[in-house]
Design an enzyme around this catalytic site. Sequence first.
Site, mmCIF file in Angstrom:
data_model
loop_
_atom_site.group_PDB
_atom_site.id
_atom_site.type_symbol
_atom_site.label_atom_id
_atom_site.label_comp_id
_atom_site.label_asym_id
_atom_site.label_seq_id
_atom_site.Cartn_x
_atom_site.Cartn_y
_atom_site.Cartn_z
ATOM 1 N N GLU A 78 0.837 -1.207 0.000
ATOM 2 C CA GLU A 78 0.000 0.000 0.000
ATOM 3 C C GLU A 78 0.869 1.253 0.000
ATOM 4 O O GLU A 78 0.667 2.178 -0.792
ATOM 5 C CB GLU A 78 -0.915 0.002 1.222
ATOM 6 C CG GLU A 78 -1.513 1.346 1.584
ATOM 7 C CD GLU A 78 -1.634 1.530 3.090
ATOM 8 O OE1 GLU A 78 -0.821 2.269 3.681
ATOM 9 O OE2 GLU A 78 -2.540 0.919 3.684
ATOM 10 N N ASP A 83 -5.341 -3.775 -2.065
ATOM 11 C CA ASP A 83 -5.239 -2.332 -2.306
ATOM 12 C C ASP A 83 -3.853 -1.979 -2.816
ATOM 13 O O ASP A 83 -3.680 -1.042 -3.602
ATOM 14 C CB ASP A 83 -5.603 -1.522 -1.059
ATOM 15 C CG ASP A 83 -4.712 -1.786 0.136
ATOM 16 O OD1 ASP A 83 -4.083 -2.869 0.203
ATOM 17 O OD2 ASP A 83 -4.652 -0.915 1.029
#
Length: 366
Positions: free
Chosen positions: A60, A119
Site C-alpha cells: 500500500e 489495495d
Amino acid sequence: MVTFLKAVKSTLLIGLTLLLVSCSTKEDSAFRAQFIAYKALFIDGGRVVDTGNDDVSHSEGQGYGMLFAVAADDQATFDALWRWTKHTLMRDDGLFSWRYRPCADNSASCIDDPNNASDGEILIAWALLRASKKWGVSAYQQDASDIVRAVEQKLLVEHNNHVLLLPGEYGFTSEQEGKVSMQLNLSYWVFPAITELSTISASPLRWAKLHETGLTLLSNMQFSSYRLPSDWVRFKTTKMQRNDNQALGELTLNNVLSPEFGFNAIRIPLQLAWSQKAREDNALTDKLLAPFYAWWALTPTPATVNLQTEQTAEYPMTKGMQSVELAVNSIMKSKTPVWPEINRNMDYYSASLTLLSMLAVSDNAS
C-alpha cells in the site's frame, strides 16, 4: 460591433485560461512542496517507511509513494520506488507480498508475510498507468497491465451478478455447511483507480461490475446509529442464494478483524468523492456520504468508533483524517481546503492521507 464582441470574448477566454493556469500552478507547487517533505521523512532508497508501525514497508505504502511521485513530476523517485517494489515485494505470480519488516539482509528475506493486500496491487498498477500517461513510457503501462491481469486471475471473485475483491489471495474465505463466508475491506475499493484500470483490462466489464458492487456493498454497510461503514465486514451467503441473480448476501460485523469505522474505512468517503463515475449518480453519492458529514459534525470528531458498541476513541481525528474531510468538502461542496503541513509531527499514514486528499482535489479540479 461584431469585432468588438470577438475581442471581448477573446480577452475573457485568455483571462480565464491564465487564471486556471495560475491556480493549477499554485496547487502543483503546494503539492510538490508537501511531497518534498514526505520524501525526506518517509522514503529511504525507494522504500516507503511506515513510521507509525515499526518502520515496516508494505505494498500500500509503495503504491502511495509512486502515485505521489507521479503527481509531483518526480520520475527519478518514481523509478526508485518501482524498482524497490518490483525487486523486493513482487511475487512470481505478479502480485506483491504485503509486508516487509527491516532486517539485516535488506532484501526480500525481510518479508514476514508473503500474502498480498489487494489495495497494494490496485494502487501500484494505477500509479504505473498514470506514470505512462505523464511521461510517455510504454513499459510502465505494460507493467500495469500485467498487475491487472494477476488481480483478475486471483483476487476478483464473481458472485451472482456481482464482482467482489478479495483482500488477499488466501485467509479471507471459508465454506462450511453450505454457507460461504468472506471478509471484505471496502477501503480497498479505490473507485477512481478501478475505473482507470478497466481501460487496460481485457475484461473491462468485470471492473465496471467491481465498481458497481462496491457501491452496492456500501449502501448496505450503514452500521449502528452512526450509519457508518466498518474497516472490515463479513459477507455471508448460501449456495441457494448463489443461484439468485439479484441476491448479494448478508453483511455482518461478527468475527471480523475490526468492526470499527477507523483507520481503514476513513479512506472510503475520499475514494467515493474522488470517483467521477460514482458521482454520476448524485442521489446515491449524497446518500452514501451523508453519514460522514454527520460524523464530522461532532466536535471534536473522534478518530474511530466501534460500530458494535458505539464506543468512540478518546482522541480526535488525526491531521490525515481531517484532510479527508477537507477533500470531500472541497470536491462535493466547493469549500476551499487549508491543508495541514507535512512535518516531523506526522507519521507516515497521516502524511499519506494528506497527500492523497490533495491529489483527489487536484484530479477533480482539472
